[in-house]
Motif scaffolding. Structure first.
Motif, PDB file in Angstrom:
ATOM      1  N   ARG A 101       0.893  -1.132   0.056  1.00  0.00           N
ATOM      2  CA  ARG A 101      -0.089  -0.029  -0.093  1.00  0.00           C
ATOM      3  C   ARG A 101       0.949   1.288   0.086  1.00  0.00           C
ATOM      4  O   ARG A 101       0.508   2.158  -0.464  1.00  0.00           O
ATOM      5  N   ASP A 102       1.815   1.279   1.038  1.00  0.00           N
ATOM      6  CA  ASP A 102       2.968   2.374   0.791  1.00  0.00           C
ATOM      7  C   ASP A 102       3.925   2.449  -0.507  1.00  0.00           C
ATOM      8  O   ASP A 102       4.196   3.625  -0.625  1.00  0.00           O
ATOM      9  N   LYS A 103       4.210   1.183  -0.882  1.00  0.00           N
ATOM     10  CA  LYS A 103       4.962   1.419  -2.122  1.00  0.00           C
ATOM     11  C   LYS A 103       4.399   1.856  -3.389  1.00  0.00           C
ATOM     12  O   LYS A 103       5.175   2.770  -4.133  1.00  0.00           O
ATOM     13  N   TYR A 104       3.168   1.380  -3.520  1.00  0.00           N
ATOM     14  CA  TYR A 104       2.556   1.673  -4.910  1.00  0.00           C
ATOM     15  C   TYR A 104       1.452   2.828  -4.925  1.00  0.00           C
ATOM     16  O   TYR A 104       1.017   3.245  -5.871  1.00  0.00           O
ATOM     17  N   THR A 105       1.110   3.044  -3.575  1.00  0.00           N
ATOM     18  CA  THR A 105       0.310   4.463  -3.620  1.00  0.00           C
ATOM     19  C   THR A 105       0.863   5.353  -2.729  1.00  0.00           C
ATOM     20  O   THR A 105       1.606   5.288  -2.096  1.00  0.00           O
ATOM     21  N   HIS A 154      -8.237   8.813   0.454  1.00  0.00           N
ATOM     22  CA  HIS A 154      -6.934   9.370   0.593  1.00  0.00           C
ATOM     23  C   HIS A 154      -5.937   8.797   0.152  1.00  0.00           C
ATOM     24  O   HIS A 154      -4.753   9.137   0.441  1.00  0.00           O
ATOM     25  N   ARG A 155      -5.938   7.855  -1.003  1.00  0.00           N
ATOM     26  CA  ARG A 155      -4.681   7.108  -1.415  1.00  0.00           C
ATOM     27  C   ARG A 155      -5.046   7.334  -3.025  1.00  0.00           C
ATOM     28  O   ARG A 155      -5.800   7.235  -3.462  1.00  0.00           O
ATOM     29  N   LYS A 156      -3.681   7.458  -3.863  1.00  0.00           N
ATOM     30  CA  LYS A 156      -3.746   7.613  -5.199  1.00  0.00           C
ATOM     31  C   LYS A 156      -2.585   6.555  -5.635  1.00  0.00           C
ATOM     32  O   LYS A 156      -1.549   6.606  -5.091  1.00  0.00           O
ATOM     33  N   THR A 191       8.595   9.367 -11.248  1.00  0.00           N
ATOM     34  CA  THR A 191       9.868   8.703 -11.239  1.00  0.00           C
ATOM     35  C   THR A 191      10.965   9.725 -10.886  1.00  0.00           C
ATOM     36  O   THR A 191      11.915   9.103 -10.383  1.00  0.00           O
ATOM     37  N   LYS A 192      10.470  10.878 -10.832  1.00  0.00           N
ATOM     38  CA  LYS A 192      11.575  12.148 -10.572  1.00  0.00           C
ATOM     39  C   LYS A 192      11.199  12.488  -8.977  1.00  0.00           C
ATOM     40  O   LYS A 192      11.957  13.344  -8.567  1.00  0.00           O
ATOM     41  N   ARG A 193      10.035  12.026  -8.393  1.00  0.00           N
ATOM     42  CA  ARG A 193       9.658  12.717  -7.108  1.00  0.00           C
ATOM     43  C   ARG A 193       9.795  11.620  -6.168  1.00  0.00           C
ATOM     44  O   ARG A 193       9.944  10.524  -6.399  1.00  0.00           O
ATOM     45  N   PRO A 194      10.324  11.805  -4.904  1.00  0.00           N
ATOM     46  CA  PRO A 194      10.676  10.814  -3.986  1.00  0.00           C
ATOM     47  C   PRO A 194       9.050  10.501  -3.641  1.00  0.00           C
ATOM     48  O   PRO A 194       7.955  11.094  -3.294  1.00  0.00           O
ATOM     49  N   ILE A 195       9.037   9.239  -3.360  1.00  0.00           N
ATOM     50  CA  ILE A 195       7.890   8.432  -2.622  1.00  0.00           C
ATOM     51  C   ILE A 195       7.887   8.584  -1.342  1.00  0.00           C
ATOM     52  O   ILE A 195       8.653   7.941  -0.625  1.00  0.00           O
TER      53      ILE A 195
END
Length: 110
Positions: free
Chosen positions: A74-78, A87-89, A98-102
């Motif tokens: 859930r935290d890796k891919y959203t 509240h999840r995307k 790909t250029k922003r921190p996850i």
């Protein structure tokens, strides 16, 4: 002059649809693998910095964050989104993901 929309300026369904309609609703296996790879690369950079003995406030904050192997899918891919349902995307719906921190954790208020 351009009101008649002929030739190169002729509208098509693709032109009206926009880029948003071409984003798939589900992440592919390849995209998920690339997200995991980027997270592991960040983990290796953090490990290298910690091994070198560099001290800074941000590095102390990052130490408390979970590693890629400890993160839930859930935290890796959203990611958190105020406007999305629940509240999840999905990460691939975020522009330039790909250029922003996850972010590795959900905000504490949610």
């Amino acid at each position: 002059m351009f009101g008649s929309f002929v030739g190169a300026f002729k509208p098509s369904l693709v032109a009206f649809g926009g880029r948003a309609w071409r984003i798939p609703w589900r992440m592919s296996k390849t995209r998920k693998a690339n997200v995991r790879k980027r997270l592991r690369e960040v983990d290796s950079v953090i490990d290298t910095l910690m091994a070198s003995g560099v001290q800074c406030k941000q590095l102390d904050l990052i130490k408390d964050m979970p590693r890629e192997s400890e993160m839930l899918p859930r935290d890796k891919y959203t990611t958190f989104s105020r406007t999305a349902k629940n509240h999840r995307k999905s990460v691939h719906k975020v522009p330039h993901f790909t250029k922003r921190p996850i972010p590795r954790t959900t905000p504490k208020s949610f």
